[in-house]
Design a protein around this motif. Structure first.
Motif, short mmCIF file in Angstrom:
data_model
loop_
_atom_site.label_atom_id
_atom_site.label_comp_id
_atom_site.label_asym_id
_atom_site.label_seq_id
_atom_site.Cartn_x
_atom_site.Cartn_y
_atom_site.Cartn_z
N THR A 4 0.19 6.51 -5.83
CA THR A 4 1.42 6.88 -5.12
C THR A 4 2.56 5.93 -5.46
OG1 THR A 4 0.11 7.80 -3.32
CG2 THR A 4 2.42 7.31 -2.84
N ALA A 5 2.27 4.64 -5.45
CA ALA A 5 3.29 3.64 -5.78
C ALA A 5 3.73 3.78 -7.24
CB ALA A 5 2.76 2.24 -5.52
N PHE A 6 2.79 4.04 -8.13
CA PHE A 6 3.10 4.23 -9.53
C PHE A 6 4.03 5.42 -9.73
CE2 PHE A 6 2.29 6.20 -13.66
CZ PHE A 6 2.67 5.17 -14.50
N ARG A 7 3.72 6.53 -9.07
CA ARG A 7 4.56 7.73 -9.19
C ARG A 7 5.96 7.48 -8.65
NH1 ARG A 7 1.62 13.01 -9.67
NH2 ARG A 7 -0.56 12.43 -9.86
N ALA A 8 6.06 6.79 -7.53
CA ALA A 8 7.37 6.49 -6.95
C ALA A 8 8.17 5.61 -7.92
CB ALA A 8 7.21 5.78 -5.61
N ARG A 41 16.61 4.15 -4.24
CA ARG A 41 15.67 3.14 -3.71
C ARG A 41 15.18 3.52 -2.33
NH1 ARG A 41 18.15 -2.50 -4.05
NH2 ARG A 41 20.14 -1.48 -4.35
N ALA A 42 16.04 4.10 -1.52
CA ALA A 42 15.63 4.53 -0.18
C ALA A 42 14.64 5.69 -0.26
CB ALA A 42 16.85 4.93 0.65
N ASP A 43 14.88 6.62 -1.18
CA ASP A 43 14.01 7.79 -1.31
C ASP A 43 12.65 7.45 -1.90
OD1 ASP A 43 15.98 9.41 -0.27
OD2 ASP A 43 16.59 10.25 -2.19
N PHE A 44 12.64 6.67 -2.98
CA PHE A 44 11.39 6.42 -3.71
C PHE A 44 10.68 5.13 -3.31
CE2 PHE A 44 13.80 9.09 -6.81
CZ PHE A 44 12.96 10.18 -6.76
N GLU A 45 11.40 4.20 -2.70
CA GLU A 45 10.84 2.91 -2.29
C GLU A 45 10.03 2.26 -3.41
OE1 GLU A 45 8.72 3.59 1.35
OE2 GLU A 45 10.54 4.07 2.44
N PRO A 46 10.66 2.06 -4.59
CA PRO A 46 9.94 1.48 -5.72
C PRO A 46 9.67 -0.01 -5.50
CG PRO A 46 12.24 1.63 -6.26
CD PRO A 46 12.06 2.29 -4.91
N THR A 47 8.54 -0.47 -5.96
CA THR A 47 8.20 -1.89 -5.83
C THR A 47 8.98 -2.71 -6.84
OG1 THR A 47 5.99 -1.29 -5.13
CG2 THR A 47 6.30 -3.54 -5.86
N LEU A 48 8.86 -2.39 -8.10
CA LEU A 48 9.54 -3.15 -9.15
C LEU A 48 11.02 -2.81 -9.23
CD1 LEU A 48 6.82 -2.88 -11.92
CD2 LEU A 48 7.25 -4.79 -10.37
#
Length: 59
Positions: A4-8, A41-48
């Motif tokens: 999930t995090a990877f896709r975001a 960034r708000a929509d996807f909440e990416p880590t990197l």
């Protein structure tokens, strides 16, 4: 990193790449780009993506 995090992250990086391209072509202003980046960034909440972003969050 979870799937999930990877896709975001992937979706954010893809979208921000398009926005950067539009900015470099003069089709977006710096302000418009900053707003788009904040919303992505708000929509996807990416880590990197959040760590690498050139813009502060706009509220």
């Amino acid at each position: 990193m979870s799937e999930t995090a990877f896709r975001a992250e992937l979706q954010y990086q893809t979208a921000i790449s398009i926005a950067k391209n539009l900015l470099s072509q003069g089709l977006l202003t710096e302000e418009e780009y900053a707003v788009i980046d904040t919303k992505l960034r708000a929509d996807f909440e990416p880590t990197l993506g959040t760590l690498l972003s050139e813009n502060d969050l706009i509220k």
